[in-house]
Design a protein around this motif. Structure first.
Motif, PDB file in Angstrom:
ATOM      1  N   LEU A 218       2.831  -3.740   1.311  1.00 48.94           N
ATOM      2  CA  LEU A 218       1.791  -4.201   0.385  1.00 48.94           C
ATOM      3  C   LEU A 218       0.406  -3.789   0.871  1.00 48.94           C
ATOM      4  O   LEU A 218      -0.435  -3.345   0.089  1.00 48.94           O
ATOM      5  CB  LEU A 218       1.847  -5.723   0.224  1.00 48.94           C
ATOM      6  N   LEU A 219       0.186  -3.945   2.165  1.00 50.63           N
ATOM      7  CA  LEU A 219      -1.147  -3.621   2.716  1.00 50.63           C
ATOM      8  C   LEU A 219      -1.438  -2.119   2.662  1.00 50.63           C
ATOM      9  O   LEU A 219      -2.570  -1.698   2.838  1.00 50.63           O
ATOM     10  CB  LEU A 219      -1.260  -4.126   4.155  1.00 50.63           C
ATOM     11  N   ASN A 220      -0.386  -1.327   2.430  1.00 51.44           N
ATOM     12  CA  ASN A 220      -0.578   0.119   2.402  1.00 51.44           C
ATOM     13  C   ASN A 220      -0.332   0.748   1.038  1.00 51.44           C
ATOM     14  O   ASN A 220      -0.053   1.933   0.942  1.00 51.44           O
ATOM     15  CB  ASN A 220       0.289   0.777   3.481  1.00 51.44           C
ATOM     16  N   GLY A 221      -0.413  -0.053   0.002  1.00 55.46           N
ATOM     17  CA  GLY A 221      -0.414   0.536  -1.336  1.00 55.46           C
ATOM     18  C   GLY A 221       0.687   0.082  -2.278  1.00 55.46           C
ATOM     19  O   GLY A 221       0.623   0.372  -3.469  1.00 55.46           O
ATOM     20  N   CYS A 222       1.726  -0.603  -1.774  1.00 55.23           N
ATOM     21  CA  CYS A 222       2.758  -1.079  -2.698  1.00 55.23           C
ATOM     22  C   CYS A 222       2.209  -2.267  -3.483  1.00 55.23           C
ATOM     23  O   CYS A 222       1.437  -3.076  -2.959  1.00 55.23           O
ATOM     24  CB  CYS A 222       4.013  -1.523  -1.949  1.00 55.23           C
ATOM     25  N   ARG A 223       2.631  -2.363  -4.735  1.00 57.05           N
ATOM     26  CA  ARG A 223       2.229  -3.518  -5.541  1.00 57.05           C
ATOM     27  C   ARG A 223       3.436  -4.209  -6.167  1.00 57.05           C
ATOM     28  O   ARG A 223       3.288  -5.145  -6.923  1.00 57.05           O
ATOM     29  CB  ARG A 223       1.231  -3.098  -6.641  1.00 57.05           C
TER      30      ARG A 223
END
Ligand code: ZN
Length: 516
Positions: A218-223
């Motif tokens: 999540l912190l690296n672009g997954c939503r």
């Protein structure tokens, strides 16, 4: 600005595939309805090509559970994809989720295909899925062990063909967060059409890092995050939904995300799953374990009493836990009982209320104090998941330290009733042998658990069984102050499931013969 994270729940697919977690059609529906109350964004309801049962479950969930998106899993081939679409097409918001492996080790040993062939197959599969369904998710199986440039090439092609959700799974649970986070960031950066898709992660817990990896994702672009209730799933399981949801809720300062998860439904979702599968969570499991909110050490308790913030980072209420409270007495009526159940989140049909009331009065006679947990056990015992084909009228057993135990049962089926007895190694064994004689359906007991619902010597005992009938596994459950009674009824519950399923499949076969 906090960004929205989508919760993709795969309890009914990845979770249900794991040993001891298989669910009967009506159980899957109950669970799906609870996931809807929990307000997950997507329910992955099954893998329709895998079996007739999976297909039917996905179809039933699609028709009956209307709020979330319903996803069906398919390998990257036409047959799988068409079957998935058949199952999911009646959903209000259907999604086809197709996947193929991208790591060399899977290509070489499992698929026996070249990278070019897998790329071509991805294009073909997403195109096929997209022709059928508006919304398509593509997963690159074993992404974390794939060559990053090749992976990016496959994902780019999938987006070009119209996939709008791109999943990067750690299929084998091999990643660690300080590696998985940058990996996700770098893959996304290498996909030129990335703005046309939502990226997702799906992490397994083989090293106990599934939740940590998901947060790194999540912190690296997954939503989108793929997870299950209680973290059930293949091998060591999947990332657990409740841990991710509560981490986001509790640590907003470092996890700047919003989710639509109704965390007050977490505890109920966890308990329902346990009740349906008989698969228990360890007492010290984060968020949903029995001890997760218990502050028993004296020094902690003292702190909590003075100010709960001393040791409590989340409140029990935030996950929907209420303290064990005395709720009902012997003289409470049906109306009060219905109200109490509504407070606990159970809307009862009048038939269910009748049944619950019957168990309640019986329990109130046997037990001094009736707690909320007892009521939940009663209602889950009384849930009309399967028709009561066989009903236990009584069970009598003798046990103790002598070598042989005996049991007698009286069982009704329709207007018939039958009494049988048997001897066995222990009263439960004897009792199950006697039941087998009545039903003529010998079962093989795979697992047997008994738990007390509340504290105290007069607590309700809940019995869970896993029984195999004709090579298929069924769970059974019942609660009673008497554990022999609970054991017999739990077994009969499993018998009734096996019997009903057999009848259904025979009826279907007869229909097919009539059609042809
Ligand atoms: Zn998985």
């Amino acid at each position: 600005m906090a960004e929205r994270v989508y919760f993709f729940d795969t309890t009914l697919r990845d979770g249900e595939q794991s040993p001891g977690c298989s669910m009967y059609l009506e159980e899957k529906l109950k669970m799906a309805r609870q996931l809807e109350r929990l307000n997950v964004d997507v329910i992955e309801a099954g893998f329709p090509i895998a079996s007739e049962g999976d297909f039917e479950a996905v179809q039933a969930v699609s028709v009956q559970v209307r709020k979330p998106t319903i996803a069906a899993l398919a390998r990257a081939n036409r047959l799988d994809i068409e079957r998935a679409w058949e199952a999911v097409k009646q959903a209000r918001k259907p999604r086809i989720h197709t996947f193929i492996a991208t790591s060399d080790i899977h290509l070489q040993y499992k698929l026996r295909k070249t990278r070019a062939e897998v790329l071509a197959q991805t294009i073909e599969a997403v195109k096929t899925a997209r022709n059928l369904c508006e919304e398509v998710e593509f997963s690159a199986e074993d992404a974390t062990r794939s060559d990053i440039d090749y992976l990016a090439e496959v994902l780019t092609a999938a987006i070009e063909q119209g996939a709008t959700i791109i999943n990067i799974p750690d299929t084998v649970g091999y990643a660690v967060p300080m590696e998985f986070g940058p990996f996700v960031r770098d893959v996304i950066a290498k996909v030129p059409n990335r703005d046309k898709a939502i990226f997702s992660c799906h992490c397994h817990n083989d090293l106990g890092l599934a939740v940590a990896n998901s947060l790194a994702g999540l912190l690296n672009g997954c939503r989108q995050v793929e997870c299950t209730i209680n973290g059930i799933g293949e091998r060591a399981g999947n990332a657990s939904l409740e841990e991710i949801a509560m981490a986001i809720r509790t640590r907003k300062n470092v996890l700047p995300f919003n989710s639509e998860i109704n965390t007050e439904e977490i505890s109920r979702s966890s308990k329902l799953l346990t009740n349906l599968t008989g698969s228990f969570v360890q007492p010290n499991k984060a968020i949903v374990g029995r001890n997760a909110f218990a502050h028993e050490a004296g020094i902690h308790q003292d702190g909590i009493l003075k100010n709960s913030l001393t040791y409590e980072i989340m409140t029990p209420q935030s996950v929907g836990l209420s303290s064990t409270t005395l709720v009902m007495g012997k003289h409470s009526g049906r109306h009060a009982l219905r109200n109490k159940f509504e407070e606990l989140g159970y809307e009862l049909s009048s038939e269910e209320l009748e049944r619950a009331y019957f168990f309640f009065t019986k329990l109130a006679d046997q037990k001094k104090e009736v707690y909320e947990e007892d009521l939940v056990a009663i209602i889950q015992d009384g849930m009309k998941i399967v028709p009561d084909v066989y009903r236990l009228k009584f069970v009598l057993s003798s046990g103790g330290s002598q070598a042989i135990s005996s049991a007698a049962v009286k069982i009704e089926k329709g207007t018939d009733s039958c009494v049988e007895s048997a001897v066995g190694d222990g009263p439960i064994h004897a009792c199950y042998k006697a039941i087998d004689k009545v039903t003529g359906m010998p079962g093989r007991l795979l697992d047997y658990t008994v738990n007390s619902v509340t504290r105290g010597k007069d607590a309700l005992g809940e019995v869970f069984v896993h029984v195999e009938f004709e090579n298929k596994n069924y769970t059974g459950k019942a609660a009673s102050v008497d554990i022999i009674d609970a054991s017999a009824r739990a077994y009969i519950n499993a018998v009734n499931k096996a019997y009903t399923e057999k009848q259904r499949s025979e009826a279907k076969k007869a229909d097919k013969v009539a059609e042809s």
